[in-house]
Structure formats: C-alpha cells, structure tokens
Write a protein that holds these residues in place. Structure first.
Motif, PDB file in Angstrom:
ATOM      1  N   THR A 163       0.820  -1.212   0.000  1.00  0.00           N
ATOM      2  CA  THR A 163       0.000   0.000   0.000  1.00  0.00           C
ATOM      3  C   THR A 163       0.850   1.255   0.000  1.00  0.00           C
ATOM      4  OG1 THR A 163      -1.687  -1.210   1.234  1.00  0.00           O
ATOM      5  CG2 THR A 163      -1.857   1.192   1.197  1.00  0.00           C
ATOM      6  N   LEU A 164       1.961   1.237   0.710  1.00  0.00           N
ATOM      7  CA  LEU A 164       2.838   2.413   0.770  1.00  0.00           C
ATOM      8  C   LEU A 164       3.401   2.741  -0.601  1.00  0.00           C
ATOM      9  CD1 LEU A 164       4.340   4.577   2.353  1.00  0.00           C
ATOM     10  CD2 LEU A 164       6.128   2.879   2.849  1.00  0.00           C
ATOM     11  N   GLU A 165       3.822   1.721  -1.326  1.00  0.00           N
ATOM     12  CA  GLU A 165       4.378   1.963  -2.660  1.00  0.00           C
ATOM     13  C   GLU A 165       3.300   2.497  -3.604  1.00  0.00           C
ATOM     14  OE1 GLU A 165       7.272   2.384  -5.428  1.00  0.00           O
ATOM     15  OE2 GLU A 165       7.501   1.857  -3.304  1.00  0.00           O
ATOM     16  N   GLN A 166       2.092   1.977  -3.503  1.00  0.00           N
ATOM     17  CA  GLN A 166       1.003   2.498  -4.332  1.00  0.00           C
ATOM     18  C   GLN A 166       0.732   3.958  -4.021  1.00  0.00           C
ATOM     19  OE1 GLN A 166      -2.231  -0.199  -3.458  1.00  0.00           O
ATOM     20  NE2 GLN A 166      -1.772  -1.496  -5.219  1.00  0.00           N
ATOM     21  N   ARG A 167       0.784   4.302  -2.737  1.00  0.00           N
ATOM     22  CA  ARG A 167       0.547   5.684  -2.346  1.00  0.00           C
ATOM     23  C   ARG A 167       1.649   6.596  -2.893  1.00  0.00           C
ATOM     24  NH1 ARG A 167       0.664   5.064   2.781  1.00  0.00           N
ATOM     25  NH2 ARG A 167      -1.551   4.528   2.971  1.00  0.00           N
ATOM     26  N   ARG A 168       2.888   6.125  -2.829  1.00  0.00           N
ATOM     27  CA  ARG A 168       4.000   6.929  -3.334  1.00  0.00           C
ATOM     28  C   ARG A 168       3.871   7.146  -4.840  1.00  0.00           C
ATOM     29  NH1 ARG A 168       8.523   7.327   0.077  1.00  0.00           N
ATOM     30  NH2 ARG A 168       9.907   7.498  -1.711  1.00  0.00           N
ATOM     31  N   ARG A 169       3.429   6.140  -5.541  1.00  0.00           N
ATOM     32  CA  ARG A 169       3.237   6.299  -6.990  1.00  0.00           C
ATOM     33  C   ARG A 169       2.142   7.313  -7.290  1.00  0.00           C
ATOM     34  NH1 ARG A 169       3.785   0.480 -10.117  1.00  0.00           N
ATOM     35  NH2 ARG A 169       5.706  -0.228  -9.125  1.00  0.00           N
ATOM     36  N   ARG A 170       1.051   7.252  -6.552  1.00  0.00           N
ATOM     37  CA  ARG A 170      -0.034   8.216  -6.764  1.00  0.00           C
ATOM     38  C   ARG A 170       0.423   9.635  -6.437  1.00  0.00           C
ATOM     39  NH1 ARG A 170      -3.416   4.063  -4.533  1.00  0.00           N
ATOM     40  NH2 ARG A 170      -3.238   5.029  -2.472  1.00  0.00           N
ATOM     41  N   VAL A 171       1.165   9.770  -5.354  1.00  0.00           N
ATOM     42  CA  VAL A 171       1.664  11.093  -4.973  1.00  0.00           C
ATOM     43  C   VAL A 171       2.583  11.654  -6.056  1.00  0.00           C
ATOM     44  CG1 VAL A 171       3.147  12.325  -3.336  1.00  0.00           C
ATOM     45  CG2 VAL A 171       1.401  10.747  -2.498  1.00  0.00           C
ATOM     46  N   LEU A 172       3.464  10.808  -6.577  1.00  0.00           N
ATOM     47  CA  LEU A 172       4.367  11.261  -7.643  1.00  0.00           C
ATOM     48  C   LEU A 172       3.584  11.667  -8.878  1.00  0.00           C
ATOM     49  CD1 LEU A 172       7.209  11.655  -8.778  1.00  0.00           C
ATOM     50  CD2 LEU A 172       7.202   9.232  -9.438  1.00  0.00           C
ATOM     51  N   ALA A 173       2.603  10.858  -9.275  1.00  0.00           N
ATOM     52  CA  ALA A 173       1.824  11.173 -10.472  1.00  0.00           C
ATOM     53  C   ALA A 173       1.058  12.482 -10.307  1.00  0.00           C
ATOM     54  CB  ALA A 173       0.860  10.024 -10.776  1.00  0.00           C
ATOM     55  N   VAL A 174       0.402  12.644  -9.168  1.00  0.00           N
ATOM     56  CA  VAL A 174      -0.352  13.878  -8.924  1.00  0.00           C
ATOM     57  C   VAL A 174       0.595  15.073  -8.828  1.00  0.00           C
ATOM     58  CG1 VAL A 174      -1.853  15.073  -7.283  1.00  0.00           C
ATOM     59  CG2 VAL A 174      -2.268  12.670  -7.821  1.00  0.00           C
ATOM     60  N   GLY A 175       1.722  14.886  -8.160  1.00  0.00           N
ATOM     61  CA  GLY A 175       2.677  15.975  -8.024  1.00  0.00           C
ATOM     62  C   GLY A 175       3.211  16.441  -9.366  1.00  0.00           C
ATOM     63  N   LEU A 176       3.562  15.501 -10.239  1.00  0.00           N
ATOM     64  CA  LEU A 176       4.063  15.879 -11.570  1.00  0.00           C
ATOM     65  C   LEU A 176       2.979  16.580 -12.385  1.00  0.00           C
ATOM     66  CD1 LEU A 176       6.163  12.722 -12.501  1.00  0.00           C
ATOM     67  CD2 LEU A 176       7.016  15.007 -11.961  1.00  0.00           C
ATOM     68  N   LEU A 177       1.730  16.119 -12.262  1.00  0.00           N
ATOM     69  CA  LEU A 177       0.636  16.760 -12.986  1.00  0.00           C
ATOM     70  C   LEU A 177       0.438  18.191 -12.499  1.00  0.00           C
ATOM     71  CD1 LEU A 177      -1.739  16.640 -14.957  1.00  0.00           C
ATOM     72  CD2 LEU A 177      -3.125  15.687 -13.104  1.00  0.00           C
ATOM     73  N   VAL A 178       0.433  18.397 -11.177  1.00  0.00           N
ATOM     74  CA  VAL A 178       0.227  19.733 -10.623  1.00  0.00           C
ATOM     75  C   VAL A 178       1.363  20.660 -11.014  1.00  0.00           C
ATOM     76  CG1 VAL A 178       0.098  21.050  -8.472  1.00  0.00           C
ATOM     77  CG2 VAL A 178      -1.204  18.927  -8.715  1.00  0.00           C
TER      78      VAL A 178
END
Length: 335
Positions: free
Chosen positions: A3-18
């Motif tokens: 779950t932690l790795e999935q969260r980190r991937r989502r955070v990275l994707a959202v961060g790059l988009l923003v």
C-alpha cells in the motif's frame, strides 16, 4: 505491491501533474518583460500568448519528456545510473549536421557552394540536426556491429562522439561564421518552438512512449544480468536494437527542436527512482513526465531570472542538474 508503494506512486503522479500545469500557466504569463498578462489585450494577447508563449511552453514540456524517456531507456539499457541519451553519438552527430548546414549556407551566400542558399534554408537546421543525430547513432551501431554487447556499444558511442566532435571543430576552424550558430545550438534553447514543432514532438512521443513501455520487460530482464536475461528466452540482440532505435528517435527529435539541453535526460530518471521503486514500465512513463516538468520549469526560470534578457535554458539545466548530482554524491558518497 504494498500500500505504501502504491501511495508513493499516486503522490508522484499527482505531483508531476500539478507542477506541470502550474508551470504551463506560468509559461503563459512569463515573458521578456517579466510577469505580464493583465495589460495584454486583443491582437497583442493573441500574438504573444497563444502564438509565442503557449507553443513554447508546451514544446518545452514535450522536449523534456522525450529527454526524460530517452534517459530512462539509456540507464536501463546500459544498467548504469550515469548513462544519458547522448552516449551513442547523437549529440555530436546533431551538432555536426548543424555546423555543415551553417558552413554550407555561408558558402552559398558567397556564391562558392554547389547548393543554393534557398535550398539550404528549406532544409533547415532542424532537419540537419535530426539527420545528424540519427547518423551518429547509426555509425555507433555499425562500429559496434549491432547492439549485441552493451559494453562494445558504449565504447563505440564514445569513439564516434570524439571523432564527430573533431570534425565539428575542423569545420568551424575553416568556417568561423558557423561558430555562432553552433554555440547557440550547444547551449540549448526553447525560443524557436512553435505549433509545428509541438506537433512533431507530440507525434514522436506518442510513438516512442507506448512502444518503449511495451518493451520495458527487456530492461527488467537486463537488471538480472545478460545470462539470466537470455535464459528467459528473450531475443535480446533484436530487442536491444529496437530500444536503441527508440532512444535515438526520441533524442534526435528533442535535440533537433531545442538543441543540446543538458542533464534533463540524466536527472529525470534519478528523481523518479528517489520517489518510487518500480519496474521499468512505470519508470519510463514517470521519467517522461518528470523530464517534461523539469524542462518546463527551467524554461520559465530562463525567461524571468534576468528579464528582459533571457538565459539559454540548456545552461540553466546544466547548473541545476549538476548541483543536484553534486549534492547526491556528497550525501550518499555515490550515485
């Protein structure tokens, strides 16, 4: 995947988009006179914002995405975190193509060339840089006798880069007028990106990204070593050659449009690896997004740091990327 790795991937994707969207918005208001939007009206706004700033900002993101993608392919292919897209002679080849056109244009203007100046103008520096980049990689593949052995391929790229660099210097010695244009190309610039450039960049990215993602299992297999990868039944020489071609196409297109922008292709995969530990399929996509965000932010900074003058974006990326790698070396004692 936990779950932690999935969260980190989502955070990275959202961060790059923003970051990308914010930088794109800043790119629409950042110009030679600093931050300017409110006093633009009518035809002036149409010309400056939508015909100059918008295509330049979008083009900067697309160019950075190609560099980031090519860098991730290179680092996976050579299993070396210091590999960058210019290793296989593409940079020296692109520079030579530009110098040849500039020197031929000078001769044509003086009436000493068999090729007319109008023909050279139609060919253009973009086509020359693209052809030169692909020719440099083709020479590397020929010298290495294909892509069967990564060490031989890497050494061949170094040799081709040195030889083509020497030819570059020889031509600029004979034709000093070509030096100025070559210098601008070497420094890297996004100032000439327009909607036509964006279409070309987007088309190549739309071609290379899905294909490289589909073939990312080759890079995953190479992390196990050559023998282990071969034992999986993969046709490594053929697939490695395809990956080299994709890397060359991405690098050649980006270099042809923006010149030799430094460090984006090297740093983008590093930043992705610092955030997430993932297979190469995810890394390739994330590195492309990271490269786009990095170059777009650097482009906005290049326009505004010393406005009304403008810094070459390649110089800024070299300074920022070099400082990041020095910090990384100091912090970890290695890359």
């Amino acid at each position: 995947m936990n779950t932690l790795e999935q969260r980190r991937r989502r955070v990275l994707a959202v961060g790059l988009l923003v970051v990308s969207l914010l930088a794109l918005g800043c790119g629409l208001v950042a110009g030679s006179e600093g931050w300017r939007w409110a006093d633009l009206h009518g035809a002036e706004a149409e010309l400056i914002v939508w015909q100059i700033r918008a295509p330049r900002s979008l083009g900067a993101w697309l160019t950075g995405a190609l560099f980031g993608l090519a860098g991730a392919i290179a680092q996976g292919l050579f299993r070396n975190p210091l590999a960058d897209p210019y290793l296989l002679g593409s940079a020296a080849g692109a520079s030579l193509g530009v110098v040849l056109v500039l020197a031929a244009s000078t001769l044509a203007g003086a009436g000493l060339s068999l090729v007319s100046a109008d023909l050279l103008a139609r060919v253009g520096l973009v086509a020359a840089a693209f052809a030169g980049a692909l020719a440099g990689v083709a020479m590397t593949l020929s010298l290495a006798r294909g892509a069967q052995h990564t060490t031989r391929l890497l050494l061949a790229g170094v040799v081709v880069g040195v030889v083509l660099g020497a030819v570059n210097d020889l031509i600029t010695t004979v034709s000093p007028e070509a030096m100025r244009g070559r210098q601008m190309f070497l420094l890297g610039t996004t100032g000439f990106l327009g909607w036509a450039s964006d279409v070309a960049l987007a088309a190549v990215l739309a071609l290379v990204l899905p294909l490289s993602w589909r073939l990312s299992r080759v890079l995953d297999a190479l992390t196990l070593g050559e023998d282990s990868a071969a034992s999986l039944g993969l046709p490594l020489p053929t697939l490695r050659l395809v990956m080299v071609v994709l890397m060359a196409l991405a690098t050649g297109t980006a270099v042809a449009q923006a010149g030799l922008v430094a460090f984006v292709g090297l740093v983008a995969p590093h930043l992705v690896r610092r955030f997430v530990q993932a297979a190469h399929g995810y890394r390739l996509v994330a590195s492309a997004a990271m490269g786009g965000a990095l170059l777009l932010v650097a482009d906005v900074m290049a326009r505004t740091v010393v406005a009304p003058q403008e810094l070459p974006v390649g110089v800024l990326t070299a300074v920022l990327g070099g400082c990041y790698l020095l910090w990384l070396l100091r912090r970890r004692g290695g890359v």
